[in-house]
Design a protein around this motif. Structure first.
Motif: not given
Length: 210
Positions: A60, A64, A99-100, A102-104, A106-107, A139, A143
């Motif tokens: 994390r 980013r 999962t976190e 992949v969610d990140l 997606r942005n 999942l 993307i």
């Protein structure tokens, strides 16, 4: 990091660089970003960021920054689409789940020249059935990415085996036929015992013999 390039007599012939194999890159984000700047800046090697890929388990604190501060390709080690199983294979899952991650992701837009890949080591009887392929599809749905299937090379003291090529081909073809571009990575260096994981294996076996 830069010294590994500058020390190579063949450095002018390099076509691609992958940041991996010397620890988790995003544990050393500041220095990795400095090295990437030198590789891509006009005052450095002036390489296109499209020639460079960073491979990470997905941390994390650095993920980013890497995405937003560079245009280099990104490869995430996944190995299982199921969080509980991935946690057993990869302790990093405990602090930042797939999962976190992949969610990140997606942005961000990976639909142009920048490439997003997921690395998937295929273990015999562990993550090689179509159940896992179906979970991968769920999942990663939506993307723009690819999946690289990787052969596993035996490591002393690790009770895991690599899936056979026939199984990997079935896995690849299932994902590709359902819209998720998938390749089987060519294993290089195996003839000199230098493929992925094999150098550490050779060192451990030497210690045992001594």
């Amino acid at each position: 990091i830069i010294n590994q390039i500058s020390s190579l007599p063949e450095r002018d012939k390099l076509t691609n660089v992958v940041i991996m194999g010397m620890g988790e890159p995003l544990d050393n984000t500041d220095e990795v970003l400095k090295a990437l700047e030198i590789m891509t800046a006009s005052y450095g090697y002036a390489w296109s960021p499209r020639r460079i890929t960073l491979s990470s388990v997905g941390l994390r604190k650095g993920l980013r920054r890497f995405i937003e501060e560079t245009d280099c390709h990104l490869a995430i080690s996944i190995h299982s689409p199921m969080p509980l199983q991935r946690r057993e294979l990869m302790p990093a899952e405990k602090s930042f789940s797939i999962t976190e991650i992949v969610d990140l992701l997606r942005n961000y837009d990976f639909g142009k020249q920048r490439r997003l890949s997921f690395e998937y080591i295929v273990f015999k009887g562990v993550n090689d059935s179509l159940i896992y392929a179906k979970e991968l599809l769920k999942l990663l749905r939506g993307i723009d990415c690819r999946v690289n299937l990787i052969r596993f090379h035996a490591i002393p003291g690790v009770d895991l085996e690599g899936a056979d090529m026939e199984t990997m081909i079935v896995f690849r073809d299932y994902l590709t036929s359902h819209g998720l571009f998938t390749t089987i990575r060519v294993s290089r260096g195996e003839d000199i015992f230098a493929a992925c994981g094999m150098l550490s294996t050779a060192k451990q076996e030497k210690r045992v013999q001594i």
